[in-house]
Enzyme design. Structure first.
Site, mmCIF file in Angstrom:
data_model
loop_
_atom_site.group_PDB
_atom_site.id
_atom_site.type_symbol
_atom_site.label_atom_id
_atom_site.label_comp_id
_atom_site.label_asym_id
_atom_site.label_seq_id
_atom_site.Cartn_x
_atom_site.Cartn_y
_atom_site.Cartn_z
ATOM 1 N N TYR A 1 0.852 -1.198 0.000
ATOM 2 C CA TYR A 1 0.000 0.000 0.000
ATOM 3 C C TYR A 1 0.876 1.232 0.000
ATOM 4 O O TYR A 1 1.991 1.213 0.519
ATOM 5 C CB TYR A 1 -0.936 -0.038 1.215
ATOM 6 C CG TYR A 1 -1.941 1.091 1.284
ATOM 7 C CD1 TYR A 1 -2.724 1.429 0.180
ATOM 8 C CD2 TYR A 1 -2.101 1.830 2.457
ATOM 9 C CE1 TYR A 1 -3.647 2.466 0.247
ATOM 10 C CE2 TYR A 1 -3.032 2.854 2.542
ATOM 11 C CZ TYR A 1 -3.798 3.171 1.431
ATOM 12 O OH TYR A 1 -4.708 4.197 1.489
ATOM 13 N N TYR B 1 -3.755 5.276 8.924
ATOM 14 C CA TYR B 1 -3.205 3.946 8.655
ATOM 15 C C TYR B 1 -1.997 3.781 9.561
ATOM 16 O O TYR B 1 -0.858 3.962 9.171
ATOM 17 C CB TYR B 1 -2.803 3.846 7.181
ATOM 18 C CG TYR B 1 -2.518 2.439 6.695
ATOM 19 C CD1 TYR B 1 -3.551 1.538 6.476
ATOM 20 C CD2 TYR B 1 -1.219 2.021 6.438
ATOM 21 C CE1 TYR B 1 -3.299 0.258 6.006
ATOM 22 C CE2 TYR B 1 -0.951 0.740 5.968
ATOM 23 C CZ TYR B 1 -1.997 -0.130 5.760
ATOM 24 O OH TYR B 1 -1.745 -1.397 5.302
#
Length: 365
Positions: A237, A247
């Protein structure tokens, strides 16, 4: 002089004609959407060379993986990228086996029996993807000796054995001999909703263990049972290289590790086992796992924010489907990518290339 030039020109044309007649071209046609590609070859009308003879140009709409065995680690439903890659490989003819986290294994198997995933399992020819075998897999444990007592006695692991990475590799070798494709489609960060400044050492290392080292261990244990020319693939990612608020819990660090390890493993496993190692940096998808991040009543989840941001700022302002990643995974796992290794392939509508947010208040005129 004119005669010499004409002679040289005719030689050049003849050489080009020979080159065309001995080269196959690949021209995939992939529309956006679910199951939009077909893993079948299509013939192209014959072209004519300079001398008037027919030249057959063979074009493939996808690779043929019949006889190949693919193990996808981290499939627990039909919404994620692991399922999409499995389906793309199955559409090309590969035999599909998967590894599923023990706590959700029974739910996944029950869902398959009830046909809950049938619609998402439909292949391009109308048939259903067949998952030949589901192995329990907990990728934070390499050997049986690594499993602590509290896990062994956990009711969600009741009746299960052989779920460490080395045991699964041994079971697959016994069942199938050698395999050709290994896909790592799993990650976990117990403190993913916490900013890095608030992440504990335990949470940080847990994210690294489950999301990064697990791939290293899979390649270690599966490399010896992979055929030369095989492929190992993981999913990463953009948070590995850009700041993505929300995140957290060490997951951004784990993804950076995963990408770095991909390059090192490409060299080491390439030389030792003659296999390729790559990773796909996929854009945001509203999968079951991603939807659980930052879920609060009345508010958008982390993944919903990420999807909206991507559509507002990516060069291609379009939806990203799981099958888009599936198609890219198929390419990287197929002989078409036989010289591609150590690569982080971005499948994110180009968002990684942007250095400025187009929807920022600072951009308002």
């Amino acid at each position: 002089v004119a005669e010499k030039m004409m002679f040289r020109l005719s030689l050049l044309v003849a050489a080009l004609s020979t080159l065309i007649s001995t080269t196959s071209a690949f021209g995939p046609s992939l529309a956006v959407g679910r199951s939009s590609f077909r893993a079948v070859s299509t013939a192209v009308a014959p072209a004519r060379s300079a001398h008037g003879s027919k030249t057959e140009l063979s074009m493939m709409a996808g690779p043929d993986l019949k006889g190949k065995v693919a193990f996808i680690a981290g499939v627990a439903d039909s919404t994620g990228y692991g399922w999409a890659i499995a389906k793309a490989l199955a559409d090309a003819g590969a035999t599909i086996i998967v590894g599923t986290w023990p706590p959700v294994l029974k739910i996944f198997e029950m869902g398959m029996k009830k046909g809950q995933f049938d619609e998402d399992a439909t292949l391009s020819d109308g048939s259903k993807m067949v998952i030949e075998k589901v192995y329990p897999l907990d990728a934070v444990f390499d050997t049986p000796e690594d499993v602590p007592e509290d896990i062994k006695n956990n009711k969600r692991y009741n009746g299960l054995e052989g779920y460490t990475i080395s045991e699964v590799a041994a079971a697959i070798e016994k069942d199938y001999g050698k395999i050709d494709i290994l896909v790592h489609a799993l990650a976990n960060g117990p403190e993913v909703t916490k900013p890095l400044l608030e992440t504990s050492r335990k949470g940080y290392l847990a994210a690294s263990s489950a999301s990064a080292y697990s791939f290293v261990s899979l390649v270690q244990k599966f490399g010896p049972i992979m055929n030369p020319g095989g492929s190992a693939l993981s999913l990463t990612y953009i948070a590995s290289e850009k700041v993505i608020p929300g995140y957290g819990g060490g997951m951004s660090s784990a993804k950076a590790q995963l990408e770095s390890d991909t390059r090192t493993l490409a060299y080491e496993a390439g030389r030792k086992y003659e296999i390729r190692v790559n990773t796909i940096s996929a854009g945001p998808l509203k999968s079951r796992a991603a939807s659980a991040i930052g879920k609060e009543p009345g508010q958008k989840t982390f993944i919903e924010y990420a999807i909206d941001y991507s559509k507002a700022n990516a060069p291609l302002a379009q939806d990203l489907y799981s099958d888009d990643v599936g198609a890219s995974g198929l390419f990287l796992c197929s002989p078409m990518a036989r010289t591609v290794t150590g690569v982080t392939l971005y499948v994110d509508n180009g968002l990684h290339a942007m250095g400025m947010a187009l929807d920022s208040a600072a951009m308002a005129r």
